[in-house]
Design an enzyme around this catalytic site. Structure first.
Site, PDB file in Angstrom:
ATOM      1  N   ASP A 111     -10.365   3.387   4.996  1.00  0.00           N
ATOM      2  CA  ASP A 111     -10.791   1.984   4.864  1.00  0.00           C
ATOM      3  C   ASP A 111     -12.323   1.872   4.867  1.00  0.00           C
ATOM      4  OD1 ASP A 111      -8.802   0.148   4.381  1.00  0.00           O
ATOM      5  OD2 ASP A 111      -8.268  -0.132   6.490  1.00  0.00           O
ATOM      6  N   LYS A 154       0.836  -1.206   0.000  1.00  0.00           N
ATOM      7  CA  LYS A 154       0.000   0.000   0.000  1.00  0.00           C
ATOM      8  C   LYS A 154       0.871   1.255   0.000  1.00  0.00           C
ATOM      9  CE  LYS A 154      -3.693  -2.459   2.407  1.00  0.00           C
ATOM     10  NZ  LYS A 154      -4.363  -2.738   3.693  1.00  0.00           N
ATOM     11  N   GLN A 196      -4.095  -1.530  10.049  1.00  0.00           N
ATOM     12  CA  GLN A 196      -4.095  -2.819   9.359  1.00  0.00           C
ATOM     13  C   GLN A 196      -4.718  -3.901  10.244  1.00  0.00           C
ATOM     14  OE1 GLN A 196      -3.113  -3.420   6.150  1.00  0.00           O
ATOM     15  NE2 GLN A 196      -3.662  -5.574   6.360  1.00  0.00           N
TER      16      GLN A 196
HETATM   17  C1  BQF Z   1      -3.578  -9.984  -5.887  1.00  0.00           C
HETATM   18  C2  BQF Z   1      -6.196  -8.933   3.100  1.00  0.00           C
HETATM   19  C3  BQF Z   1      -7.082 -10.887   4.173  1.00  0.00           C
HETATM   20  C4  BQF Z   1      -6.821 -10.332   5.427  1.00  0.00           C
HETATM   21  C5  BQF Z   1      -6.271  -9.076   5.523  1.00  0.00           C
HETATM   22  C6  BQF Z   1      -3.175  -7.872  -4.651  1.00  0.00           C
HETATM   23  C7  BQF Z   1      -3.543  -7.756  -2.287  1.00  0.00           C
HETATM   24  C8  BQF Z   1      -3.864  -9.099  -2.268  1.00  0.00           C
HETATM   25  C9  BQF Z   1      -3.866  -9.823  -3.445  1.00  0.00           C
HETATM   26  C10 BQF Z   1      -3.566  -6.946  -1.041  1.00  0.00           C
HETATM   27  C11 BQF Z   1      -5.831  -8.164   1.927  1.00  0.00           C
HETATM   28  C12 BQF Z   1      -6.090  -8.696   0.564  1.00  0.00           C
HETATM   29  C13 BQF Z   1      -5.209  -6.931   2.093  1.00  0.00           C
HETATM   30  C14 BQF Z   1      -3.520  -9.217  -4.617  1.00  0.00           C
HETATM   31  C15 BQF Z   1      -4.742  -6.104   0.934  1.00  0.00           C
HETATM   32  C16 BQF Z   1      -5.901  -7.645  -0.495  1.00  0.00           C
HETATM   33  O1  BQF Z   1      -2.802  -9.703  -6.830  1.00  0.00           O
HETATM   34  O2  BQF Z   1      -4.439 -10.864  -5.995  1.00  0.00           O
HETATM   35  C17 BQF Z   1      -3.191  -7.141  -3.477  1.00  0.00           C
HETATM   36  O3  BQF Z   1      -2.573  -6.334  -0.744  1.00  0.00           O
HETATM   37  N1  BQF Z   1      -4.695  -6.885  -0.259  1.00  0.00           N
HETATM   38  C18 BQF Z   1      -5.021  -6.439   3.404  1.00  0.00           C
HETATM   39  O4  BQF Z   1      -4.492  -5.350   3.593  1.00  0.00           O
HETATM   40  O5  BQF Z   1      -5.388  -7.157   4.456  1.00  0.00           O
HETATM   41  C19 BQF Z   1      -5.956  -8.382   4.354  1.00  0.00           C
HETATM   42  C20 BQF Z   1      -6.773 -10.195   3.027  1.00  0.00           C
END
Ligand code: BQF
Length: 294
Positions: A119, A52, A96
């Site tokens: 968010d 991010k 987060q």
């Molecule tokens: C991709 C997340 C579960 C729990 C907490 C690109 C992300 C993921 C996949 C990503 C996620 C999931 C995020 C892909 C942020 C999505 O290419 O498929 C980016 O960074 N995500 C998060 O911050 O916390 C999570 C999933």
């Protein structure tokens, strides 16, 4: 079958924001500023927040990470949130998730200034969304809506099945897709762990959105021909041969289901990249509201 390219669509959206940022920078405004707070050092969470931060910088934002030890108390975190709320140089910030279990996530989310809640998890923003007022939308539902829009997939009068009722994905998405507006007007079924005879619902659905967190859950024999599949599942599957030690898989048996689908999102490269792009879009909106820009 049309593959829905979330990576490319996210890149388009980021380009659009980058262009706008450059424009206002030329007028002498400071860059937008996104802060991320991470408690603990869960490897996946660290990967997400770093990604991010990196993507924010790519499009001309300032961005920084506040990393706190796992043992951080709820009060310490609330004090940091209070500082971020009062810092006029911070346009938006994220805490987060998941947080360590000794911290009450709901209490933490309620402490975030709703104007900086990029968010979109604060109850005020969720409530505004519910009644159709402008609000920060949670990034994953927002990204899914945007993908459906940009691929010209009709939702009006369609039977949509959402599997998973989380506060972050399934529940807000069910509201957005059923609203009386373009990109809405769908007949939404929200399925969850207590749903009986899921296959009965899934075989009727024109659009299926999975957000339950179970690898290969949705199989080809559960869907009808021509179905639209949006896979919001992000599951880490152990893969010792890879650099990170895991690989990402969705909730859909892509190999089988893609043979019947008219549109389908891959994992990785589908909904995930859109989540980040919409977080940046929300931060851009927070910035413009702060400076009263159009
Ligand atoms: C991709 C997340 C579960 C729990 C907490 C690109 C992300 C993921 C996949 C990503 C996620 C999931 C995020 C892909 C942020 C999505 O290419 O498929 C980016 O960074 N995500 C998060 O911050 O916390 C999570 C999933």
């Amino acid at each position: 079958m049309i593959l829905i390219d979330g990576k490319n669509t996210a890149a388009d959206i980021k380009k659009e924001i980058q262009t706008e940022v450059a424009h206002w920078r030329q007028q002498g405004y400071r860059p937008p500023n996104l802060v991320a707070v991470l408690v603990g050092n869960d490897p996946a969470s660290l990967t997400y927040v770093r990604s991010k931060e990196r993507q924010a910088k790519q499009i001309g934002f300032n961005s920084s990470l506040i990393q706190l030890p796992f043992e951080t108390t709820e009060q310490t975190l609330l004090n940091i949130i209070s500082k971020l709320n009062h810092d006029t140089k911070v346009d938006g910030y994220i805490i987060q998730l998941p947080l360590p279990s000794h911290i009450d996530s709901q209490k933490v989310i309620m402490a975030i200034d709703p104007h900086k809640d990029v968010d979109g998890f604060h109850p005020l923003n969720l409530g505004k969304m519910l009644v159709g007022l402008p609000a920060f939308l949670p990034a994953t539902p927002y990204g899914i809506i945007e993908l459906i829009k940009r691929y010209d997939i009709p939702t009006d009068g369609k039977d949509v099945l959402i599997i998973g009722r989380s506060l972050i994905v399934g529940r807000p998405l069910s509201i957005l897709l059923s609203q009386k507006r373009t990109g809405g007007n769908a007949t939404v079924t929200l399925a969850h762990s207590h749903t009986k005879n899921l296959k009965h619902h899934s075989l009727k659905a024109d659009i299926i959105i999975t957000a339950l967190g179970q690898p290969n859950f949705l199989k080809a024999d559960m869907v009808k021909d021509g179905v639209v599949i949006i896979d919001a599942g992000i599951n880490e599957l152990a893969a010792p041969e890879t650099k990170r030690g895991y690989r990402l898989v969705g909730d859909v048996d892509f190999k089988g289901v893609s043979l019947k689908a008219s549109y389908i999102t891959p994992v990785p490269g589908g909904v995930g990249p859109m989540t980040i792009a919409m977080l940046l879009k929300n931060t851009w909106k927070a910035y413009k509201l702060h400076f009263k820009l159009s």
